[in-house]
Enzyme design. Structure first.
Site, PDB file in Angstrom:
ATOM      1  N   HIS A 208     -10.591  20.380 -10.483  1.00 20.08           N
ATOM      2  CA  HIS A 208     -10.140  19.091 -10.585  1.00 20.08           C
ATOM      3  C   HIS A 208     -10.557  17.881  -9.646  1.00 20.08           C
ATOM      4  CE1 HIS A 208      -6.240  20.198 -12.903  1.00 20.08           C
ATOM      5  NE2 HIS A 208      -7.061  21.335 -12.911  1.00 20.08           N
TER       6      HIS A 208
ATOM      7  N   ASP B 277      -4.432  12.978  -9.962  1.00 19.04           N
ATOM      8  CA  ASP B 277      -4.522  13.987 -10.987  1.00 19.04           C
ATOM      9  C   ASP B 277      -3.087  13.948 -11.463  1.00 19.04           C
ATOM     10  OD1 ASP B 277      -4.144  16.645 -11.923  1.00 19.04           O
ATOM     11  OD2 ASP B 277      -6.139  16.739 -10.891  1.00 19.04           O
TER      12      ASP B 277
END
Ligand code: U2F
Length: 456
Positions: free
Chosen positions: A14, A118
């Protein structure tokens, strides 16, 4: 002055793509400053890949607490427990880190003018609201998995969450619940939607999908033409969608770590074999196949006679059959890490045995390489279904039938068809990231949004 606070999710793949995105934004907006908040462990593992990039001139990396209390004894097991501890601490933890950074002169001492985070770290959205600044949420997986999270409540109402209900309906398609998700079956849904529904993480994912409706924009690592139906549906839910992928083609490439000489090996192999005939195997950054399947895959590779490169964690090597490495020496290379995006872009690579992590899927699409899918958990089951049944550029290795899949993809007519379709998608992806392409335009819109000093 524009000061963007960036909040990373420090698990799986990520944080690295988010930092690459920030690196490209930093080049396009040289007068802006970016403060990147991530755990020390994750920063240490991703920064070397991008740190050489001159873009990071206006990017400051900050270490934030990982949420694990001093002396904490893990009892559920990693990584889920680590994720839950991080997310539990995130709201206060991230706010403190951001305030401390600004007080210490971060962002050239300027107040934060935009929050980019994110999507998994949805508390970033609350921070943006408190500050009265735009919130850009970055979704690092496929569009359809975000849809599944968004419709979790509805799916649970129809399917139920008792193991016996889920088992009875596992082969039913979701079209009767959400038409946009019609290609997927109940059994393709990731854990947490109708199975193992308790815990902070499943709750967070569901809330995240709902909360992202408040985001000024949602950024996707995908490109127009790959997930159109799902994107059309998402447009009815979220404010503004910006597709800026595939990241592997569009963002500054991380420095190609190739300590085991995989590319040189592949170049040499290419001279001896026809194009698209080498198998590449990888199960992502932290997963491994169950031991019996390691042996089954090794036997299938050996029997296929094909050349192959296998990126395998050192700990999994013990599960290889006796003598496998010696017998396949010369035509097989087993390494703990390979420069995957470049391996998949190489003309010699003809099949990718993958767990279907989203980055892997997109790198394979960007290389025009068909996939042999062996999903392990989370979104990988949905990604695999899209590969095999929506885009028809891969085959499912059901029950560890790797041998059949290898011959189908590398030697069969069906494999040729899959490759043709994969190459067509690769061309669409290249157009999207080229001048005037959709990803390039959307990236321009993102730069504008971050730079506009627009207030909520
Ligand atoms: C989680 O991702 P993973 O890290 O398991 O898997 P991928 O999304 O496929 O990303 C793996 C990345 O690591 C790279 C590879 C990908 O960019 O190129 N890599 C490499 O360069 N060399 C190697 O030898 C091995 C890997 C999660 F598990 C997935 O389900 C999610 O889809 C994903 C994104 O949210 O995060």
């Amino acid at each position: 002055m524009v000061h963007v606070a960036v909040f990373a999710f420090p698990f799986g793949t990520h944080a690295a793509p988010l930092l690459s995105l920030v690196a490209k934004l930093a080049v396009e907006a040289p007068a802006a400053t970016f403060s990147f908040f991530n755990t020390a462990k994750s920063n240490a593992s991703i920064a070397p890949a991008v740190v050489s990039c001159e873009a990071l001139r206006n990017v400051d990396l900050y270490d934030v607490w990982d949420g694990v209390p001093e002396g904490y004894a893990f009892d559920q097991g990693r990584p889920r427990e680590e994720i839950e501890l991080f997310l539990k601490a995130a709201p206060g933890n991230l706010r403190r880190a951001m305030e401390d950074a600004v007080a210490a002169g971060g962002g050239s001492g300027n107040a934060v003018t935009c929050v980019l985070g994110d999507a998994f770290v949805s508390s970033a959205g609350d921070l943006a609201e408190e500050l009265g600044v735009p919130w850009v949420s970055v979704w690092t997986s496929a569009t359809f998995s975000l849809l599944a999270h968004f419709y979790t409540e509805k799916i649970r109402r129809v399917i139920g969450v008792r193991p016996e209900d889920v088992l009875a309906k596992r082969d039913e398609r979701l079209e009767f619940i959400i038409p946009a998700l019609s290609p997927f079956r109940v059994r393709d849904l990731m854990d947490g939607i109708v199975t193992n529904v308790d815990g902070i993480f499943p709750r967070m994912l569901q809330q995240m999908a709902e909360k992202s409706r408040r985001a000024t924009a949602v950024v996707f690592n995908t490109f127009d033409g790959l997930e159109s139906t799902f994107l059309d549906h998402l447009r009815t839910i979220y404010h503004k969608l910006l597709t800026v992928g595939p990241f592997s083609l569009f963002l500054p490439p991380p420095s190609q770590r190739d300590p085991h000489g995989c590319l040189e090996w592949l170049d040499a192999a290419a001279a001896a074999v026809r194009p698209a005939s080498v198998g590449y195997v990888s199960f992502g950054s932290f997963l491994s196949l169950p031991p019996p399947e390691v042996a089954a895959l090794a036997e299938a590779l050996e029997a296929s006679g094909a050349r192959f490169v296998w990126s395998m964690k050192d700990a999994a090597r013990v599960h290889l059959p006796d003598g496998f490495l010696e017998r396949t020496k010369g035509r097989g290379l087993v390494v703990p890490w390979a420069p995957q995006a470049a391996m998949l872009a190489h003309a010699a690579t003809g099949a990718f045995v993958t767990h279907c992590g989203w980055n892997s899927v997109l790198e394979s699409v960007a290389g025009g390489v068909p996939m042999i899918c062996r999903p392990i958990f989370v979104d990988q089951t949905m990604n695999a279904r899209a590969v095999t049944d929506v885009w028809r550029i891969g085959v499912a290795a059901e029950g560890g039938a790797f041998g059949k899949c290898l011959s189908l993809v590398l030697d069969g007519e069906e494999g040729k068809e899959m490759r043709r379709r994969a190459v067509a998608l690769k061309e669409t992806a290249r157009s999207a990231v080229g001048d005037g392409g959709s990803s390039s335009k959307n990236f321009g819109a993102l730069v504008e949004l971050l730079s506009s000093r627009w207030k909520r």
